[in-house]
Every structure is written in C-alpha cells, then in structure tokens.
Write a protein that holds these residues in place. Structure first.
Motif, PDB file in Angstrom:
ATOM      1  N   ILE A   1       1.045  -1.304   0.026  1.00 30.36           N
ATOM      2  CA  ILE A   1       0.205   0.155   0.111  1.00 30.36           C
ATOM      3  C   ILE A   1       0.991   1.197   0.033  1.00 30.36           C
ATOM      4  CG2 ILE A   1      -1.772   1.539   1.460  1.00 30.36           C
ATOM      5  CD1 ILE A   1      -2.891  -1.384   2.231  1.00 30.36           C
TER       6      ILE A   1
ATOM      7  N   GLU B   1       4.356  -6.941  10.706  1.00 30.13           N
ATOM      8  CA  GLU B   1       3.558  -5.760  11.362  1.00 30.13           C
ATOM      9  C   GLU B   1       4.551  -4.961  12.208  1.00 30.13           C
ATOM     10  OE1 GLU B   1       2.422  -8.816  11.427  1.00 30.13           O
ATOM     11  OE2 GLU B   1       0.277  -8.642  10.703  1.00 30.13           O
TER      12      GLU B   1
ATOM     13  N   ALA C   1      -4.052  -4.837  14.511  1.00 29.87           N
ATOM     14  CA  ALA C   1      -3.357  -4.781  13.270  1.00 29.87           C
ATOM     15  C   ALA C   1      -3.027  -6.202  12.817  1.00 29.87           C
ATOM     16  CB  ALA C   1      -2.098  -4.014  13.187  1.00 29.87           C
ATOM     17  N   LYS C   2      -2.349  -6.915  13.793  1.00 32.36           N
ATOM     18  CA  LYS C   2      -1.973  -8.460  13.750  1.00 32.36           C
ATOM     19  C   LYS C   2      -3.097  -9.251  13.305  1.00 32.36           C
ATOM     20  CE  LYS C   2       2.447  -7.906  16.053  1.00 32.36           C
ATOM     21  NZ  LYS C   2       3.095  -8.076  17.118  1.00 32.36           N
TER      22      LYS C   2
ATOM     23  N   PRO D   1      -5.723  -5.874   4.181  1.00 32.32           N
ATOM     24  CA  PRO D   1      -4.466  -4.983   4.225  1.00 32.32           C
ATOM     25  C   PRO D   1      -4.629  -3.452   4.565  1.00 32.32           C
ATOM     26  CG  PRO D   1      -4.226  -6.333   2.375  1.00 32.32           C
ATOM     27  CD  PRO D   1      -5.638  -6.393   2.613  1.00 32.32           C
ATOM     28  N   ARG D   2      -5.783  -3.075   3.901  1.00 37.20           N
ATOM     29  CA  ARG D   2      -5.882  -1.491   4.430  1.00 37.20           C
ATOM     30  C   ARG D   2      -6.468  -1.422   5.859  1.00 37.20           C
ATOM     31  NH1 ARG D   2      -5.323   2.024   1.018  1.00 37.20           N
ATOM     32  NH2 ARG D   2      -4.884   1.454  -1.246  1.00 37.20           N
TER      33      ARG D   2
ATOM     34  N   LYS E   1      -5.490  -3.519   8.296  1.00 39.06           N
ATOM     35  CA  LYS E   1      -4.001  -3.581   9.038  1.00 39.06           C
ATOM     36  C   LYS E   1      -3.463  -2.233   8.970  1.00 39.06           C
ATOM     37  CE  LYS E   1      -2.234  -7.813   8.190  1.00 39.06           C
ATOM     38  NZ  LYS E   1      -1.766  -8.564   9.482  1.00 39.06           N
ATOM     39  N   ILE E   2      -3.175  -1.692   7.923  1.00 38.23           N
ATOM     40  CA  ILE E   2      -2.384  -0.542   7.866  1.00 38.23           C
ATOM     41  C   ILE E   2      -2.953   0.833   8.662  1.00 38.23           C
ATOM     42  CG2 ILE E   2      -1.803   1.711   6.361  1.00 38.23           C
ATOM     43  CD1 ILE E   2       0.066  -0.758   5.976  1.00 38.23           C
TER      44      ILE E   2
ATOM     45  N   ILE F   1      -2.100   0.330  12.295  1.00 41.09           N
ATOM     46  CA  ILE F   1      -0.713   0.430  12.221  1.00 41.09           C
ATOM     47  C   ILE F   1      -0.695   1.993  12.568  1.00 41.09           C
ATOM     48  CG2 ILE F   1       1.519   0.253  11.410  1.00 41.09           C
ATOM     49  CD1 ILE F   1       1.233  -2.409  10.269  1.00 41.09           C
TER      50      ILE F   1
END
Lengths: 571, 255
Positions: A386, A547, B33-34, B39-40, B42-43, B46
C-alpha cells in the motif's frame, strides 16, 4: 515434546525440544506482547507454540519450569524476616505479591495448556542455566560457572559436569552475596534501568579509569572460596526501590545520575560516571578471574561453560579468555534467564532419556540460533504494497542489498526466524557499510539514537576476520552465537565500529548466512565489514513480525526493509 | 484501558499516567493490526499505533521539560519502564482487547474511550502553563500538520484544535472509529455503548481514587497474615543443593 518455561523475574520465554533432544522452537513473550523484558507468564508465546506445533497433552511428555518456585520465594523471604523485620517493605512486598510470583506457575499454565500434574517438573535455577549452555556443547567433562543476580537459593554456582546425567553442585554463594546484584546496583546509581542497562555500564567503562576500584573492592570481594558483599553499602536486600546505600554514594562523591539526564562524551559529568563504571567493571573482571581459578582448582577442569546474566559481560569474557588455565569457554547464545527455558526443556528431556549421550557431530550453528519454522506464506507482506514498493525480488535480494549498502544506505532486516539470544545477528538487524563513518553515524546516532559511547558492532566473514581483528580461539564459537570482544588491528578503516579501547564486539558470519552472503557480494566493492545493530527502538523489544517491522521502519524513518521475499522501499 | 484521573493535582504523575495510557493504546492497536486480514484495515490500525507511540514519547518529553523548568528532580518512578504498561493495568495481562472482545464491542470500546481520552486530554492541556512545554507540542503539531490536515479534510467535523497534534489525532481516531462502527453495525445503538463505557471508566476512577482508603482497611489484615505465615515460613527448610548431583534431586518438588 518437552516444553521449558522461564517466567516472573526477567524476560519470559518458552523453549521446545523434540524427542531427539533437538531444540525446535524458542519464543520470548516480549516478541508478541511488545513489552520489552515482559516477565509475565508467557501466555502468548505458549499459545503460539501450541498452535504452530499442534501441542496437546498427547504429544507433550513433560513441561519444566526453570526454577523451584517455593524455594526461590522462601529464600529471600526468610532472609528478609531474619535480617530486616516483618514490617520491612521487602518482606511486605514478598507477601503481598505472592500471587504474582512463580508459586502460581502451575495455575497459570493450566489456563493455556491442559496437562496432568505428573508431567510438570521443576529444575534448579542454576542447573537450568548450566543445561542451557550444555545444550550447545558437545564435549564433557567440563566445569560450569553460573553467575547472575539470584536464583532459587544461590547467586553464583560452580557445577562439575562429568556427563549430562551427573552434574554436581560443588560450590555456591548465597543471597545477598551477589556479583550480579552488585553490578545492577551500580547500573541503578548510574541512572540506567536495572536488568536492562547493565550493558550500557560495560560500554561506558571503556571511557573511564578505575579510580574507585580499591574502595569498591572492600564492598564486594572473593576470598578463601567465598564471595562476600558488605551489605552496609547496598540496599537491594532491604528495599524495593533502591539498590545502593548512602555509604556507597559517599565513596563516589557525586550524586547519582538522574535517569533523564543526557550522558554523552561532552556531558559535564561524563568522566566521573565513566570512572565509576570502569571501577565496577574491574571489580567484575577481577572477581570472575578468582571464581574461575577457584573452579579450576576444585574440579581440575580447564573447559568452562559460562552462563547467567553476568555471562553477557563480553568485556570480562575477553579478559577471562586470556587466562592460562582456561582452554575454552562456551557461552550459550542466550545466557540470561530467558535462555534458561532451553535448559529447563533440556532437563526434562534428559530426565526422560537417562541414557542419552549427546552426539558430537557439529550441528549447523544458524539452525541452532534461529529455531522454529518460518513459512513465508504465514507472514503476509501484502499490506506493505500500500505504501511501499518492492525494489528487489527474492532472487535478487543479495545483489540489490549489496548495491544499496555500497551506496551507504541503511537496510533493516526482518528475515526468517528471530535469533534466540539478545544480539541481533542479521535476521532482525539494521545494517550499513562499517567503513563509512557517515553511514554508521547516521545509523547509530540518528536512527538508533544510541549514545556515542556505545558504537554499533561489526559483522565480518569468518575468512576475512583475521585481517581486522585479533580473535581469541578460546571463545571462538561465541563470535558466531552472541558476538564477542576482540582487539581491532586495523582501526582506521573501521573506526566507526571501534570502542575507545580499540576493541569491538565482533560477529563472525559463515558464507551461507544472510549477512555472510551479502558480505561475500560486497568483497568486490572492497567492503569487508558491516555495522550491525538490533532492529528495534530502545524502549521496544526487537522486531518480530512483519507488522512490527512495518511499524518500526515508519517510526525510525528507515528507507529500506529486507525480508525473505524481497526488499521494500517507501513509495 | 484506565484513564488518568481528571482532577489529579499532581501534574507530573498525571503526565506519567497519560504517557503509559498512550503506550498501552499503541500496543492494543498493534495487536488489532496483527489480527486484521484486510491490508487496508491492518495499515489503519498500524497508523493508529504509530500516533499513540508518538503521543507517549511526546508526553514523556513534556514531563521532562516540566520537571527541568521547575528545577525539580526526575524521580526514578517517572522514568518510562515498558513493563509498567502491564503492571499499571493499561494492558491487561490476560489478553489484548482484540482477543477478548467481539469486533462490535472492540469498536465500541475504541470509539468511547478515544472520546473520553480526548476530553481528559483537553483537561490536561489546560493545566500545562509552561510555554516551553506548549512550544514542544506546537512544534510537533506543525511538523505533522500536513499529515493531520490531510486526515482532517475527511473528518473535519471532529476538529477542535488544529494547533495541537495530539488533540487532532485523538479526534481523528475517534472519527475513524465512529465511521467504521456506523458502517459495520448500522442498527446498533452507539449512544448506549458510549454510556456503558463512560460508567465503566467512572467506576475505575472511583476505585483508584479510593485505593489509599482501601489500603488502610486491608493493611492490618495483611500485617496479621505476615505475622502468622512469616513465622511458619521461618520453620520451612528447603533442601540445600550443596554437594549434590543436581540431576538426581526431586524434579517434582517446588521446594
């Protein structure tokens, strides 16, 4: 399967040994909780291990805790009641926190793993240390020296190993006569965190003169087979908040350092504090020499195994290796309490296999250092894409990494499984060209934000090491497993990774190791040494998952991240 | 998550508690997040963790500055020690929120507590009179303004104080939580969830404010137990391992 657990005092961990006596996994709780030095029951590490190895009552033969919980609790409590009082803060603290102590180990374990009581074993604390080192050693007989803060009933021990089935405790020192707690008290006085900042004291010592050695040597000494500490100079045996007394302060004639005060080469009090560190370091070195000599005299052995927290003092180890009566010193990759989980697991394996004889064949050192299987599919890196782009695919990792390093770029690595010990050896590292003062300075001071008095460590291919360093044959394996001190012969070309006393904490690499492969590629560019430091922010544990790696490169503003699947760069 | 007492008169201690609370939130967000598969998302978690880590460091920087300005002494108890996050209860040692709560409850918790944190932080800001400390906050706010402004363009309803980075980010976190919640659980009663979290926080505050009083009640009982069991403990004699083969000592004994 044999599970070893260390918890409640220092960084908690879990080790798994299979039915052949091979360490197949090792996890620290801090990897998952992200709390540095997490000492709570390792529920996350155990849960992860149960999941990845499909562990259950059926395939677990034994679970072993790394100490005797009631013995450890009673020893300090009885000392405190006898020498302090029932109302003393240490006594009260021991009572009030009984439910946070290791006494509740089996109850805590039952919450995450259903297992019969007869499968739970308890190993003597210092024996866990000895076995954690013996696991990495194939030659016996030997003598094991264990020196830490405190464990079960002793603060230091000497064990004579005739075989893995016969380990005799031939000498020990009782609480509060502790070399480890002495060094921690000095660490406390110097404003660093106890159990975490001891290595900073060791680094600081190189910049000072041991001008307080004579006075300090009256507060702790080894004489006629006894380690003696004068408790009027120290408070750790009566207080839960302070480890040194006013009497010790009067020796130094300077105020204890405030922990938020800057301490760098140009700080006004730097030299005074460095002198204190140098004096304490000399005390440790001199007492260790005497204990090792004593161990040699009472056992007749010249092959030493060294473990416990004090065995992480690499400067002292280098001095010990110069002693004539020592032929070899074996130090495990994780000599402290977290590594003792390996010893505990090994103990339960040996108890179930009383006739086991360790094969002398050499095991692949890197497999031993990073036990545990890592499936790259388990570590989905899709989310990187991303905000990051992949600048190198899997098959061009080494070539691109070498090119970037030769351009004085800094690369963070999150490659394969994490190393067992406290030193990052390439799998969770930040690396750069050690010949470049600019690159190393940026890594050490701007990214890692370490004090100037603690240079980062060099990593070099084994076959090139003798061109730069004067290595000791007696601690040769330690250069691979933990890094060890060596005198630098060619200071000018790698000045940025050399300490004030012309030594460095050297890591040797084989050619099949990730750093070894990069170093081999770099030879054509006349780069022979990499600067290597752990991939973490100082208050955080080392990066573990992808992560964590993403978060860390964002927080530290690192441009490149190397994983087993490629190299990423921020878009 | 435990919020720092709003009316605590000791600024240093309050700052310390805020610093740990922010660090605890960072760990919770990283744990979330884990667990996230998208993916979005998760980001997103984070990024939230990144903000909380920075807030924690910033608050400890302000603490350091306040003490220096007052010519005070930086006590050891003020030093950031990661394990205190667990010991002080900002992260529950029995599990992260994302492990213990359903997704719906987790988002309710984040939404409510980010709002309560924002209110508490407003109270804290009012108490920092030192211009140097405010300058630190504003300097960092300016560094990050572009990043915060970008986020605020989408969530400008929640902006109250653009000069203060922490405030804008707390707003943003709260805004994200609310939007996500409304989208995911359109029929849920968010007000009810918010009131529930508010009552829970009030109860926690009540407990901590009365801790000294509770200690006064329990101390004599503890003393009594120490007197009885201390003397019993003195009678217990653990087996010494001196001169013993350690591989032969009883492996089932905890003594």
């Amino acid at each position: 399967m044999f599970l070893g657990i260390s918890a409640y005092f220092h960084d908690s961990s879990v080790a798994l040994i299979d039915t052949n006596g091979v360490l197949i996994d090792f996890k620290k709780e801090e990897y998952f909780s992200r709390v540095k030095g997490d000492k709570s029951f390792p529920r996350l590490a155990i849960t992860e291990m149960i999941k990845s190895h499909k562990l259950s009552e059926k395939n677990i033969e034994k679970v072993c805790f790394y100490e005797k919980p009631l013995k450890a609790w009673l020893t300090i409590l009885k000392y405190s009641i006898k020498n302090n009082s029932l109302s003393n803060e240490l006594t009260r603290n021991y009572f009030k926190n009984i439910w946070k102590s290791s006494i509740i180990f089996s109850y805590d374990l039952s919450k995450y793993l259903k297992i019969s009581n007869h499968k739970i074993l308890y190993c003597d604390h210092h024996l866990s240390h000895t076995l954690s080192a013996a696991y990495y050693n194939s030659k016996l007989p030997a003598v094991s020296v264990v020196i830490d803060g405190f464990g079960d009933e002793s603060t230091s021990s000497i064990h004579h190993l005739d075989s893995l089935q016969e380990i005799k405790n031939v000498w020990s020192s009782s609480f509060p006569n502790s070399l480890g707690l002495f060094y921690s008290a000095i660490t406390d006085f110097l404003g660093f965190s106890v159990n975490e900042g001891e290595y900073k004291v060791m680094g600081l010592a190189a910049y000072g003169e041991p001008i307080f050695y004579e006075q300090l040597s009256k507060t702790i000494f080894f004489k006629e087979g006894k380690l003696i500490l004068d408790d009027t100079y120290y408070d750790f045996m009566r207080s839960i908040t302070r480890s040194y007394s006013d009497k010790l302060k009067s020796i130094f004639n300077i105020k204890e350092r405030e922990s938020n005060a800057s301490l760098d080469l140009d700080s006004s009090d730097f030299k005074s504090y460095a002198d204190i560190a140098a004096s304490a370091q000399k005390i440790v070195e001199e007492i260790l020499k005497k204990i090792f000599l004593f161990a040699n005299e009472i056992t007749g052995e010249s092959r030493f195994i060294f473990s416990g927290g004090v065995a992480m003092n690499s400067v002292a180890i280098n001095k010990l290796a110069k002693l004539d009566f020592i032929s070899e010193i074996i130090i495990p990759p994780s000599p402290g309490d977290s590594g003792a989980a390996i010893g505990a697991a090994y103990y339960s394996f040996l108890q179930s296999n009383p006739s086991y004889l360790k094969k002398s064949a050499k095991i692949n050192i890197y497999e031993m250092l990073t036990p545990g299987h890592v499936n790259s599919e388990d570590h989905n890196e899709e989310f990187f894409m991303i905000n990051y782009e992949r600048v190198a695919e899997k098959n061009e990792l080494i070539e691109v990494a070498s090119k970037l390093l030769s351009q004085n770029e800094i690369i963070a690595t999150c490659y394969g499984n994490i190393e067992t010990g406290p030193r990052a050896l390439g799998h969770r590292s930040m690396i750069c060209n050690a010949h470049s003062m600019v690159a190393v300075k940026q890594l050490n001071e701007q990214i890692k934000k370490r004090s100037k008095f603690r240079p980062v460590a060099p990593a070099i291919l084994e076959r090139n090491a003798n061109k730069f360093f004067n290595l000791s044959e007696k601690i040769y394996d330690t250069y691979f497993t933990m890094g060890a001190v060596a005198e630098v012969m060619n200071v000018k070309s790698i000045e940025a990774v050399v300490h004030n006393d012309n030594t460095a904490r050297v890591q040797l690499c084989k050619e099949d190791h990730i750093l070894g492969k990069i170093l081999k590629e770099l030879e054509s560019k006349n780069i022979f040494v990499l600067a290597n430091t752990s991939f973490n922010i100082s208050s955080d544990p080392m990066v573990y998952s992808k992560e964590d790696a993403y978060l860390a490169i964002e927080r530290m503003n690192i441009k490149y991240l190397l994983t087993e699947n490629g190299i990423y760069k921020k878009k | 998550m435990i919020l720092a007492p709003e009316n605590n008169k000791n600024l240093y201690k309050t700052l310390v508690e805020f610093g740990y609370a922010e660090y605890g939130s960072a760990l919770e967000m990283l744990a979330a997040a884990k667990k996230a598969e998208s993916p979005r998302l998760k980001i997103g978690y984070i990024n939230h963790a990144l903000d909380e880590y920075r807030h924690s460091a910033l608050i400890f920087k302000v603490l350091d500055n306040e003490i220096k300005k007052d010519n005070g002494y930086f006590k050891k108890e003020f030093k950031f020690t990661p394990q205190n996050v667990v010991l002080k209860g900002y992260v529950d040692k029995s599990g992260f929120l994302i492990e213990k709560l359903t997704l719906k409850k987790f988002v309710e918790f984040i939404y409510s507590n980010e709002f309560l944190a924002k209110k508490s932080f407003e109270d804290l800001i009012k108490r920092i009179k030192n211009s140097e400390s405010l300058k630190i906050l504003n300097e960092i706010a300016q560094d990050e303004e572009e990043h915060a402004q970008g986020a605020l363009e989408q969530h400008d309803n929640f902006s109250t104080n653009k000069l203060n980075e922490i405030m804008t980010e707390e707003d943003r976190h709260w805004g994200f939580a609310k939007i996500f919640y409304n989208k995911k659980f359109p029929n849920a009663n968010l007000d009810l969830a918010f009131k529930r979290e508010k009552i829970k926080n009030k109860m926690r505050l009540f407990y901590f404010k009365n801790l000294i009083f509770l200690n006064r009640i329990f101390d004599p009982i503890i003393n009594f137990f120490i007197l009885i069991f201390g003397n019993i403990a003195m009678l217990l004699k653990p087996t010494s391992s001196d001169d013993k083969d350690l591989m032969k000592i009883n492996s089932r004994s905890i003594l």
